[in-house]
Every structure is written in C-alpha cells, then in structure tokens.
Design an enzyme around this catalytic site. Structure first.
Site, short mmCIF file in Angstrom:
data_model
loop_
_atom_site.label_atom_id
_atom_site.label_comp_id
_atom_site.label_asym_id
_atom_site.label_seq_id
_atom_site.Cartn_x
_atom_site.Cartn_y
_atom_site.Cartn_z
N ASN A 16 -0.67 10.61 6.16
CA ASN A 16 -1.91 10.16 6.76
C ASN A 16 -3.00 11.21 6.80
O ASN A 16 -4.17 10.91 6.99
CB ASN A 16 -1.63 9.61 8.16
N THR A 60 0.87 -1.19 0.00
CA THR A 60 0.00 0.00 0.00
C THR A 60 0.90 1.23 0.00
O THR A 60 1.40 1.63 -1.04
CB THR A 60 -0.96 -0.01 1.21
N THR A 89 -7.26 10.40 -0.13
CA THR A 89 -7.34 11.26 -1.31
C THR A 89 -6.02 11.30 -2.08
O THR A 89 -5.96 11.86 -3.15
CB THR A 89 -7.71 12.68 -0.88
N THR A 149 -1.71 -1.23 8.95
CA THR A 149 -2.17 -2.48 8.37
C THR A 149 -0.95 -3.16 7.81
O THR A 149 -0.31 -2.56 6.94
CB THR A 149 -3.12 -2.17 7.22
N LYS A 195 3.99 -6.99 4.04
CA LYS A 195 3.75 -5.59 3.73
C LYS A 195 3.39 -4.88 5.02
O LYS A 195 2.88 -5.49 5.97
CB LYS A 195 2.63 -5.41 2.70
N GLU A 244 5.82 4.78 7.60
CA GLU A 244 5.42 5.94 6.79
C GLU A 244 6.19 7.20 7.20
O GLU A 244 6.16 7.62 8.35
CB GLU A 244 3.92 6.17 6.92
#
EC number: 2.3.1.35
Length: 412
Positions: free
Chosen positions: A407, A162, A412, A199, A188, A285
């Site tokens: 995040n 992702t 979007t 996740t 992942k 991230e």
C-alpha cells in the site's frame, strides 16, 4: 458455518457463476492495467433476471454505484453487469458519472438489451478518469468473449481482480419443488476491506425463481452475516458492491417466505456469501493466515457482532497473530473497548483449543503449543462473555510487513 445449514444443499466444487441456467460470462484485457491480465468483464443473462444490490455506506460513492442503483431501481431487473478493474472511477465528478453511464449504454447496445437492464461496477485506483477509448474498444469485443462455460467464468473472475492473489468463487446446488436450483458467486477483494453495506465487489447468480424484493431481503440478511463481518484493514471502499441476479429458469415455484424451500435457499445464499467473504479475508494484502473470531454469550447478536469486528479489526491483535504471539491481553482489551455490555468478571478466551483466560483470570498454558498453533494458516479466537445468548463470527487476517509495502506504492 454450522452443519445444520450446509445440510440444506450440496456444494458444487467445480461450479461457477455460469453454472446456474441462463448465464454467460467472459473477460478480456482492454488496457486499463499495466499488466496483460484481463481488466474488463461481464456477466449476462438470457432473460430479464430479478436483481438485488447492496452497496457501500461510504459517503463518497463511486459513479458505477449510482448507475447500478439507477438500473436496479428501474424495474428490479437486469440482463447483465459490466465490470472493469484497474480504475475505480470514484471521486471523478460529472465526467466519471458520464463515463459510467456510457459504459452501461455501450454494453447494452452491444448485447441488444435496454440500457436500464445493465449494472456497472469498477475497482482500482481512486481519482483518475477512465481511459474511455480503451473501454469502448473492449466493450465492442466483449460479446464475442461471453460463454456459458467454465472458461467464460474464469475469464470474468480474472477481469475483476486488483491486488488479489487468487480468484474467489463458490457454488451450491439444492432442490426446490422437484427442480434442481443452483446458487453461485464470484468476488474480488484484498485491500481496503471493511465492508459496511450494506475495495470489494461481489456477484451472485442463481436460476431460482424469486422476485427482486425477496431477493433483496435475503441478500441483505446474508451480507450482514458474511461480507459485513470481514475486515482486512478497517477501510470501507468507495466502490463496495454486491449484485445478485436470478434467472428463474430452474422452474421452481416463485420463492416467498411462505415457500417450504425458503430457508434452504436462504442457507445456500448465505453459504455462498460466507465462502466468498472468507476468501477475501484470507487473501488480504500481505496476509499469511485467515483469522476467525467467534464471540458467544453476548447480550444480543448485534452486540456480539460489534465485539467480534472490534477484535478482528485490532491492529495489535492482527500483529500478534502474525508474530505467533499468544498475547491474549490484546484480545480482551479489544473486547473491552467495543462499546458493548461486558461483565469484566466472566470472560473466557481460547486460541483454538488452548485456554488462556477463564472467568477473566489468566490460565497457565503451554506457550510452545500456542506458538505452533498460531503458526498455522488458520487461527480461531474464541471469546465467551457468559452474559447472554448473543453470538457472532467475524473473519480477517494478520497484519504483515507486506501490507505496508503493497500500500505504500499502490499507485506506482
């Protein structure tokens, strides 16, 4: 990981989830993602494989987890797992469950195996229904993409990502009963990472002969020391899942705790899981560095684990590491709020080799040297409580401006 564990096996640098005998993998783009990156993948085994799974403890478990539990619970066997990214199929009600079961049935039909021998996993946005027309079309094309080679594994690895920036894989080789055995994994995970499973998604393949119950025992043990010891942002996903499949095609005598190779196999499995877990933490991230917290001298291993995860999960500690600020006060504050027995007079803290606290007293240190150390891409924080024999290691990453940016606009 300690060298005495790695001595039990060899690392296979170019190995993949298709290296163990009997496995194929592949992936393709079916249109669940806005980009053209693969978003549907699968691993299959040419024989019924002993299977094990560990899952998120989040109360809101995604529909694919219910399906996978159902499949593995049937006979403890799997012939394959189908995975999609771009949509978590979580909090989607009865329709989501129906879609997950349909994914299982359609893929089972496509490769000619019983539906109960297929596991399902999903990752992506929560609360949106799958575009099943695209999934169906992708499943129909997927068998032609499956291969027992590096490309098939690479296509699968891409299909499960992702916000990940890199693919995460590991493979080891060992000898059991004169036979070569492989253990491999792919995973992942980048955000919403604070596994408590048992996740993130993880997949392990091996050609060792081992029963489902024994594989489950070892998978849970490995998970407790690896995947359950990482955090990126403190959020446990609705979709966390780790599934292992053992083809048994290596030809070794079936593994049990009485087998002389049991500990070696357990060490190999743990190593694969640790490599994947650390890769997830490093790829957090917006992260710029991997952070490792080693706690020693706790009253028990469980206590050490709780303290290590509290320190690694502290937003203040993570922010200080990002800013290369040797603020050991944030570390000892996290130790003190972990809810574990700690003697406030006996704590030592080091940043790498730089001692900042000894017997809970500040030690003068070279601030410039500490700054240079903290600028590196790996930071190790050592905490010695001098309060017992318990020890644990946890992994995480720094907290950066980019984490918020990513995040703030995830949908979007």
């Amino acid at each position: 990981m300690a060298n005495n564990l790695t001595a039990a096996f060899d690392i296979v640098a170019d190995g993949s989830i298709t290296t163990p005998r009997g496995f194929q993998a592949g992936g393709l783009h079916c249109g669940l993602k806005k980009t053209t990156r693969h978003d549907l993948g699968a691993i299959i085994c040419e024989v019924p494989a002993s299977a094990a799974g560990v899952y998120t403890t989040n109360v809101f478990q995604a529909a694919p987890i219910l399906v996978t539990k159902d499949s593995i619970g049937e006979e403890g066997l799997l012939r394959g797992v189908i995975v999609n990214s771009g949509n978590a199929n979580a909090c989607t009600g009865k329709q989501g469950e129906a879609d997950a079961f349909e994914m299982r049935a359609k893929f089972a039909e496509a490769i000619g195996v019983p539906a109960a021998h297929i596991a399902v996993a999903s990752t992506g946005v929560i609360g949106e229904n799958l575009k099943m027309d695209r999934v169906r079309d992708g499943i129909a094309k997927l068998p032609a993409k499956l291969a027992a080679d590096v490309q098939g594994a690479a296509d699968f690895n891409q299909a499960i990502l992702t916000t990940d920036l890199v693919e995460k894989t590991a493979c080891v080789r060992l000898e059991l009963d004169g036979q070569v055995v492989h253990i491999a994994g792919a995973a992942k995970g980048s955000g919403m990472i604070h596994p408590n499973m048992a996740t993130m998604l993880g997949f392990v393949t091996t050609d060792a002969a081992i029963g489902s119950a024994e594989l489950t025992t070892l998978l849970r043990q490995a998970t407790d020391l690896t995947f359950n010891m990482i955090t990126v942002d403190g959020d446990t996903s609705t979709n966390d899942m780790l599934v292992a499949m053992a083809s048994g095609l290596a030809g070794n005598a079936t593994l049990t705790p009485a087998h002389p190779g049991w500990d070696a196999f357990a060490a190999g499995l743990r190593y694969v899981c640790e490599v994947l877990a650390k890769a997830i933490a490093r790829d957090g991230e917006g992260a710029t560095k991997l952070v490792e917290v080693q706690v020693r001298g706790a009253v028990s291993d469980d206590s050490a684990q709780a303290i290590a995860k509290t320190v690694i999960g502290s937003s203040l500690v993570k922010s200080a590491v990002f800013g290369a600020d040797a603020n050991w006060g944030r570390i000892i504050a996290a130790v003190g709020r972990a809810g574990q027995p700690v003697n406030p007079e006996t704590v030592d803290i080091r940043l790498g080799d730089i001692v900042t606290l000894e017997q809970s007293r500040p030690i003068g240190f070279d601030e410039d040297a500490a700054l240079e150390y903290l600028k590196g891409d790996t930071v190790v924080i050592h905490v010695d409580l001098h309060n017992g024999e318990g020890a644990a290691t946890a992994w995480g990453c720094d907290l950066t401006y980019d984490y918020v940016r990513i995040n703030a606009a995830y949908r979007t």
